[in-house]
Design an enzyme around this catalytic site. Structure first.
Site, short mmCIF file in Angstrom:
data_model
loop_
_atom_site.label_atom_id
_atom_site.label_comp_id
_atom_site.label_asym_id
_atom_site.label_seq_id
_atom_site.Cartn_x
_atom_site.Cartn_y
_atom_site.Cartn_z
NE ARG A 242 -90.31 93.85 -31.17
CZ ARG A 242 -89.68 94.88 -31.73
NH1 ARG A 242 -89.72 96.08 -31.16
NH2 ARG A 242 -89.02 94.72 -32.86
CB ILE B 188 -86.21 91.18 -32.58
CG1 ILE B 188 -87.61 90.77 -32.12
CG2 ILE B 188 -85.94 92.65 -32.26
CD1 ILE B 188 -87.81 90.82 -30.59
CB SER B 189 -89.70 90.41 -37.18
OG SER B 189 -88.95 89.32 -37.67
CD GLN B 190 -92.48 97.20 -39.00
OE1 GLN B 190 -91.94 96.84 -40.05
NE2 GLN B 190 -93.31 98.22 -38.93
N PRO B 191 -92.78 94.26 -34.83
CG PRO B 191 -93.21 95.45 -32.88
CD PRO B 191 -92.19 95.27 -33.94
#
Ligand code: SAH
Length: 187
Positions: free
Chosen positions: A16, A41-44
């Site tokens: 990431r 950036i979205s939550q993984p």
């Protein structure tokens, strides 16, 4: 290996930090981070969850709305045959394209524009992933979904799974409560 197991494997092989210019040392933390222009950036864990829900496989032609950092794009590209991704902010569009090209992804096409209108030229899509929250389900995206297709989209704070059957009938299911940046219409 099941399709879900494959997606989980691809996810664990992605770094990431490579998709972040800032906060790199925090890339392992399961939270969204700013990527500029008021976007994140979205939550993984949510990226993984949404990709499993979308159920992409090696035959899928997928449309993604909201390229952002390109992290979700990369996971879709690994798990699908081909990914078409649309982003409305030029700087994010260009940097994601450069990043993913440098990382040797060859099965992605990139478009700058309003993804709430989909990407008509390459429709219909087997899978559609939307990574920004829409006030209502965009008609154009429903129209560009193939028969037997699936779409994952946040509508307000509901994460929705939309399915089209072989007769083009639509089913809508709210599967989780989520918070995303807004899907912005350019018209
Ligand atoms: N999956 C991305 C999420 C980025 S946040 C990541 O993890 O990095 C959502 C993205 O959707 C932002 O980059 C935002 O600019 C973009 N976006 C918002 N409205 C859009 C629209 N109408 N068309 C295309 N992209 C849009």
């Amino acid at each position: 290996m099941t399709n879900k197991e494959k997606i989980i494997n691809y996810y664990h092989n992605l770094d990431r930090g490579q998709f972040m210019d800032n906060f790199k040392e925090q890339a392992h933390i399961d939270a969204p981070f700013p990527i500029g222009f008021g976007q994140t950036i979205s939550q993984p864990s949510l990226v993984l969850k949404m990709t499993i829900l979308l159920d992409v496989d090696e035959n899928s032609r997928a449309l993604e709305v909201g390229t952002g950092s390109g992290f979700q794009t990369a996971l879709l590209a690994k798990a699908s045959k081909y990914v078409y991704t649309v982003e409305r902010i030029e700087k994010l569009h260009l940097s994601a394209k450069e990043r993913l090209t440098q990382m040797s992804y060859t099965n992605i096409s990139y478009k700058l524009g309003d993804g709430s209108l989909g990407w008509e030229e390459h429709a219909p899509y087997d899978r559609i992933m939307v990574t920004a929250s829409a006030p209502k389900l965009p008609d154009a995206l429903v129209a560009q979904l193939a028969a037997n297709g699936k779409m994952v989209i946040p509508v307000g704070t509901d994460l929705m799974l939309i399915t089209k059957n072989k007769n083009n009938q639509i089913t809508k299911e709210a599967v989780a409560n989520v918070r995303f940046v807004s899907l912005i219409k350019d018209h």
